[in-house]
Design an enzyme around this catalytic site. Structure first.
Site, PDB file in Angstrom:
ATOM      1  N   GLU A  64      -8.491  -2.833   5.496  1.00 24.29           N
ATOM      2  CA  GLU A  64      -7.475  -3.516   4.694  1.00 24.29           C
ATOM      3  C   GLU A  64      -8.051  -4.671   3.889  1.00 24.29           C
ATOM      4  O   GLU A  64      -7.665  -4.898   2.749  1.00 24.29           O
ATOM      5  CB  GLU A  64      -6.376  -4.037   5.626  1.00 24.29           C
ATOM      6  CG  GLU A  64      -5.270  -4.775   4.903  1.00 24.29           C
ATOM      7  CD  GLU A  64      -4.282  -5.406   5.867  1.00 24.29           C
ATOM      8  OE1 GLU A  64      -3.514  -6.258   5.416  1.00 24.29           O
ATOM      9  OE2 GLU A  64      -4.289  -5.054   7.054  1.00 24.29           O
ATOM     10  N   GLY A  66     -11.547  -5.431   3.428  1.00 21.27           N
ATOM     11  CA  GLY A  66     -12.885  -5.355   2.855  1.00 21.27           C
ATOM     12  C   GLY A  66     -13.641  -4.109   3.250  1.00 21.27           C
ATOM     13  O   GLY A  66     -13.059  -3.104   3.648  1.00 21.27           O
ATOM     14  N   ASP A 178      -4.864  -5.833  20.475  1.00 20.66           N
ATOM     15  CA  ASP A 178      -4.878  -4.607  19.662  1.00 20.66           C
ATOM     16  C   ASP A 178      -5.835  -3.573  20.254  1.00 20.66           C
ATOM     17  O   ASP A 178      -6.623  -2.961  19.534  1.00 20.66           O
ATOM     18  CB  ASP A 178      -5.263  -4.937  18.221  1.00 20.66           C
ATOM     19  CG  ASP A 178      -4.952  -3.792  17.254  1.00 20.66           C
ATOM     20  OD1 ASP A 178      -4.029  -3.004  17.551  1.00 20.66           O
ATOM     21  OD2 ASP A 178      -5.622  -3.684  16.215  1.00 20.66           O
ATOM     22  N   ASP A 404      13.132 -15.857   6.896  1.00 24.21           N
ATOM     23  CA  ASP A 404      13.379 -17.301   6.877  1.00 24.21           C
ATOM     24  C   ASP A 404      12.585 -17.985   7.989  1.00 24.21           C
ATOM     25  O   ASP A 404      13.112 -18.331   9.040  1.00 24.21           O
ATOM     26  CB  ASP A 404      14.882 -17.554   7.038  1.00 24.21           C
ATOM     27  CG  ASP A 404      15.242 -19.028   6.966  1.00 24.21           C
ATOM     28  OD1 ASP A 404      14.396 -19.821   6.500  1.00 24.21           O
ATOM     29  OD2 ASP A 404      16.359 -19.381   7.384  1.00 24.21           O
ATOM     30  N   ASP A 440      -4.692  14.066  -4.483  1.00 28.07           N
ATOM     31  CA  ASP A 440      -4.495  15.182  -5.425  1.00 28.07           C
ATOM     32  C   ASP A 440      -5.250  14.909  -6.728  1.00 28.07           C
ATOM     33  O   ASP A 440      -4.664  14.623  -7.767  1.00 28.07           O
ATOM     34  CB  ASP A 440      -2.996  15.366  -5.690  1.00 28.07           C
ATOM     35  CG  ASP A 440      -2.705  16.508  -6.657  1.00 28.07           C
ATOM     36  OD1 ASP A 440      -3.571  17.397  -6.805  1.00 28.07           O
ATOM     37  OD2 ASP A 440      -1.619  16.493  -7.269  1.00 28.07           O
ATOM     38  N   ASN A 442      -6.893  16.825  -8.856  1.00 31.52           N
ATOM     39  CA  ASN A 442      -6.738  17.714 -10.016  1.00 31.52           C
ATOM     40  C   ASN A 442      -5.290  17.801 -10.509  1.00 31.52           C
ATOM     41  O   ASN A 442      -4.971  18.632 -11.364  1.00 31.52           O
ATOM     42  CB  ASN A 442      -7.277  19.113  -9.710  1.00 31.52           C
ATOM     43  CG  ASN A 442      -6.465  19.823  -8.623  1.00 31.52           C
ATOM     44  OD1 ASN A 442      -5.448  19.313  -8.151  1.00 31.52           O
ATOM     45  ND2 ASN A 442      -6.920  21.000  -8.225  1.00 31.52           N
ATOM     46  N   ASP A 476       0.212  21.722   6.959  1.00 30.91           N
ATOM     47  CA  ASP A 476       0.691  22.777   6.058  1.00 30.91           C
ATOM     48  C   ASP A 476       1.722  23.657   6.769  1.00 30.91           C
ATOM     49  O   ASP A 476       1.411  24.722   7.289  1.00 30.91           O
ATOM     50  CB  ASP A 476      -0.505  23.609   5.580  1.00 30.91           C
ATOM     51  CG  ASP A 476      -0.091  24.806   4.749  1.00 30.91           C
ATOM     52  OD1 ASP A 476       0.986  24.743   4.131  1.00 30.91           O
ATOM     53  OD2 ASP A 476      -0.844  25.790   4.718  1.00 30.91           O
ATOM     54  N   GLU A 487       5.209  17.898   2.622  1.00 33.11           N
ATOM     55  CA  GLU A 487       4.464  18.077   3.876  1.00 33.11           C
ATOM     56  C   GLU A 487       3.656  16.823   4.197  1.00 33.11           C
ATOM     57  O   GLU A 487       3.588  16.384   5.353  1.00 33.11           O
ATOM     58  CB  GLU A 487       3.544  19.297   3.769  1.00 33.11           C
ATOM     59  CG  GLU A 487       4.302  20.622   3.770  1.00 33.11           C
ATOM     60  CD  GLU A 487       3.443  21.811   3.366  1.00 33.11           C
ATOM     61  OE1 GLU A 487       3.783  22.948   3.748  1.00 33.11           O
ATOM     62  OE2 GLU A 487       2.421  21.609   2.661  1.00 33.11           O
TER      63      GLU A 487
END
Length: 530
Positions: A64, A66, A178, A404, A440, A442, A476, A487
Site C-alpha cells: 500500500e 511503497g 496483525d 467525528d 484486462d 486488451n 470462472d 465473476e
C-alpha cells in the site's frame, strides 16, 4: 513511534481528546514542502542517501505504501531487502505514526531467529527506506502446498514458532495486532529454513492491563474483543489460533459472504470440528484450538500456556499421517486467491490518490453551506442527496459517528475525507472496475489466462500453470475459460470485502461496522478504553 515514552498511539489520542487537528501532510493544501518545511518521519535515521551505501535492484514486492527491492551493500556485496515507503502515500497523520512506530518496534525488539532483523534506516525527501534481512523462502502456505505431504506434526512445528514470536513480542511490551500467514516468510528455500515474522506495521507498544479500541487487523483473524473495541495482547493468541485452524483444515473457522457476516461469525465463536478432516485430527489439537479461540480473553491461553500445552510439548510425536489432499487443496486455493485479491487491492489502493482527495474536498465545500469549515449531519445528508448518492438515514448517522473523531457534532474537511471513500462505495464500485481494467489489458471485457499470468508475475511462480489455472477454475463460474467483470466482482466480494484497499479506510470501515453491530445488538461495548 519516534518518541515511545508514552503508550502506543498516545500522541494521536491525546491530541484528539484536546480537539487538536492533526494535519494531513500530503493534502493538496499542505503539499510535500509547505512554507519550506519538509516532512520528517524518522527521529534518528542511519542516514539520508541510501544509494551511497546500497545498490537497489529488482522489485521483490509492492504494498500500500511503497515497494520492496533487492538491496546490495556496495562495500561487502551482502544482500538485503529494502522496503521503500513513499511519503506521498502517507496520506494521514495516522499513516505517518504507523511508520514511526513500526521502525521503533523493530529497533527495540532483540534479535530472534524467527523475527526479521532491521539493519538500517534512511530517509530522503521522497521516501523512508528500511534495510532489512532478506527472506527468499516464500510464504508459509506456499511451502506447505509445495511439500504435498502435510501433517499435524508439521502444523505443530509452525504454530510453535508463531507463538514463540508472540511470546517474545509480549515479553517486550509489543502487541502484534496483525498475525496472519502472509506476514511470515521463510528465510531461504532450504528445507530447514527458519520461519520469520516480517511485518510490524500495525503493532503497538502496550503496558500490562492496558486496553485499546482502534479496530485493526484482517477480518478472518480478528478477535471478538477487537470488534467490541476493548482489547489487549490476548488478540494475538486468537489470531494464532485461527492460523492453526486453517493449517489443520484449509479454511478459516469464521467465514461468511460479507464482512458483516464474518464479524457476526467471530462474535458467535462457534467452531466447526465436524467436517473433513476434523474426525481424524487428534483431540489434543482440537483442545488447543478451543482454548486459543476462547471468546473470553480472560480465559484464553497465554503464549506460555500454549507452549506448555501437550499438543505443542509432544509436537515431534504428533501424527505424521497426511491430513489428506482435501486440506492441501484448500490451503492452495486459500493462498492463491489471497494473492489475486491482494494484487487487485494494490491496484485499488493506487487509485485512492491525492487527486481523489482533491475531488472529495470539493464535495465538502459544496456541502458546507454555512462556510464555517465543518458540516452537520443534516448538511451531510442533504449534500449526499444532491450528489445523487442514496444513503439510509441510519447509515448517515453511523458514518457521522465514525468520522467525528473529536466528538464535537461536526465533520471537518479531514474527517470528511476519512469517511468519504466508504460513502462513495455505497453508491458504486468504481475502484473495483479500475482494478478489473488493470487486469484486462486488451480491453476484451474479460481477464484471460495470459493477462492473469502477467499480472501475477511478481506474486506467484508463473512457471507453474497449475497456479493460474486454479484461479481461473475457481473464479470462472460459467466455465468459458476466462473471467468476466461479474465473476471478478463476486470473487472480490466473497469472504472479505475488497474495499479494504488501504489501512486507514479499513480502520474506518470496521469502525462503522462495529457501530452497526452495537446498534443491532450483536455486540456490547465493554468499558472504557484508550
Amino acid at each position: 513511534m519516534g518518541n515511545c515514552c508514552g503508550t502506543a498511539g498516545s500522541l494521536i489520542q491525546d491530541k484528539q481528546k484536546k480537539g487538536f487537528k492533526l494535519p494531513n501532510p500530503f493534502s493538496n493544501e499542505y503539499g510535500n514542502h509547505h512554507d519550506g518545511l519538509k516532512l520528517i518521519v524518522l527521529k534518528e535515521p542511519t542516514g539520508h542517501e541510501i544509494k551511497q551505501k546500497y545498490k537497489l535492484g529488482r522489485e521483490l514486492g509492492r504494498g500500500e505504501f511503497g515497494v520492496t527491492y533487492l538491496c546490495t551493500e556496495i562495500e561487502t556485496g551482502e544482500i538485503f531487502a529494502c522496503k521503500s515507503i513513499l511519503k506521498k502515500k502517507l496520506k494521514t497523520s495516522i499513516d505517518i505514526e504507523d511508520v514511526k512506530r513500526e521502525v521503533e518496534i523493530m529497533r527495540q525488539m532483540p534479535e530472534h531467529p524467527n523475527i526479521v532483523t532491521l539493519k538500517e534506516t534512511y530517509e530522503d525527501d521522497k521516501a523512508v527506506h528500511l534495510v532489512m534481512e532478506l527472506c527468499e523462502g516464500g510464504e508459509l502456505f506456499d511451502r506447505i502446498v509445495a511439500r504435498g505431504h502435510y501433517t499435524e506434526r508439521a502444523a505443530a512445528s509452525v504454530i510453535k514458532t508463531i507463538i514463540e514470536v508472540v511470546q517474545m513480542c509480549h515479553k517486550h511490551g509489543v502487541m502484534h495486532r496483525d498475525l496472519k500467514p502472509e506476514n511470515f516468510l521463510f528465510a531461504n528455500k532450504k528445507e530447514t529454513a527458519s520461519l520469520k515474522a516480517i511485518d510490524f506495521g500495525l503493532s503497538v507498544f502496550f503496558k500490562p492491563g492496558e486496553r485499546f479500541n482502534e479496530i485493526v487487523g484482517s477480518p478472518y483473524y480478528m478477535a471478538p474483543e477487537v470488534l467490541r473495541r476493548s482489547y489487549g495482547q490476548e488478540i494475538d493468541i486468537w489470531s494464532a489460533g485461527v492460523i492453526l485452524y486453517i493449517l489443520l483444515c484449509g479454511v478459516p473457522p469464521f467465514w461468511a459472504e460479507t464482512e458483516h457476516g464474518v464479524a457476526k461469525a467471530i462474535l458467535k465463536s462457534v467452531i466447526d470440528f465436524k467436517r473433513d478432516p476434523w474426525p481424524k485430527v487428534s483431540d489434543n489439537a482440537k483442545d488447543l484450538i478451543k482454548k486459543m479461540l476462547h471468546p473470553d480473553p480472560r480465559r484464553r491461553l497465554t503464549a506460555q500456556q500454549v507452549l506448555d500445552h501437550p499438543w505443542i510439548q509432544n509436537g515431534k510425536n504428533a501424527s505424521n499421517v497426511s491430513l489428506g489432499e482435501t486440506v492441501r487443496a484448500r490451503l492452495k486455493q486459500f493462498s492463491v486467491m489471497n494473492k489475486l485479491k491482494k494484487r487487485a487491492l494494490r491496484v485499488i489502493a493506487e487509485h485512492l490518490s491525492v487527486e481523489e482527495t482533491s475531488c472529495i474536498k470539493e464535495r465538502f465545500q459544496v456541502m458546507d453551506t454555512s462556510n464555517r469549515g465543518k458540516i452537520t449531519i443534516t448538511e451531510l445528508g442533504i449534500g449526499l442527496q444532491k450528489l445523487g448518492i442514496v444513503v439510509p438515514q441510519d447509515d448517515i448517522q453511523i458514518l457521522m459517528d465514525a468520522g467525528d473523531v473529536d466528538k464535537d457534532g461536526y465533520l471537518d474537511v479531514n474527517e470528511f475525507v476519512a469517511i468519504s471513500v466508504h460513502i462513495r462505495k455505497l453508491g458504486n464500485d468504481e475502484h473495483l472496475k479500475k482494478a478489473f481494467t488493470f487486469f484486462d489489458k486488451n480491453k476484451s471485457g474479460y481477464i484471460e489466462i495470459e493477462e492473469l499470468r502477467d499480472a501475477l508475475a511478481d506474486d506467484v511462480d508463473t512457471t507453474s500453470e497449475e497456479v493460474v489455472e486454479a484461479i481461473i477454475l475457481d473464479v470462472d463460474t460459467n466455465k468459458d475459460g476466462k473471467i468476466s467483470y461479474d465473476e471478478f466482482a463476486t470473487m472480490m466480494k466473497t469472504g472479505t470485502d475488497w474495499r479494504k484497499a488501504s489501512r486507514q479506510y479499513s480502520r474506518d470501515l470496521f469502525k462503522c461496522l462495529s457501530l452497526k453491530l452495537m446498534q443491532d445488538g450483536s455486540l456490547q461495548s465493554n468499558g472504557d478504553t484508550k
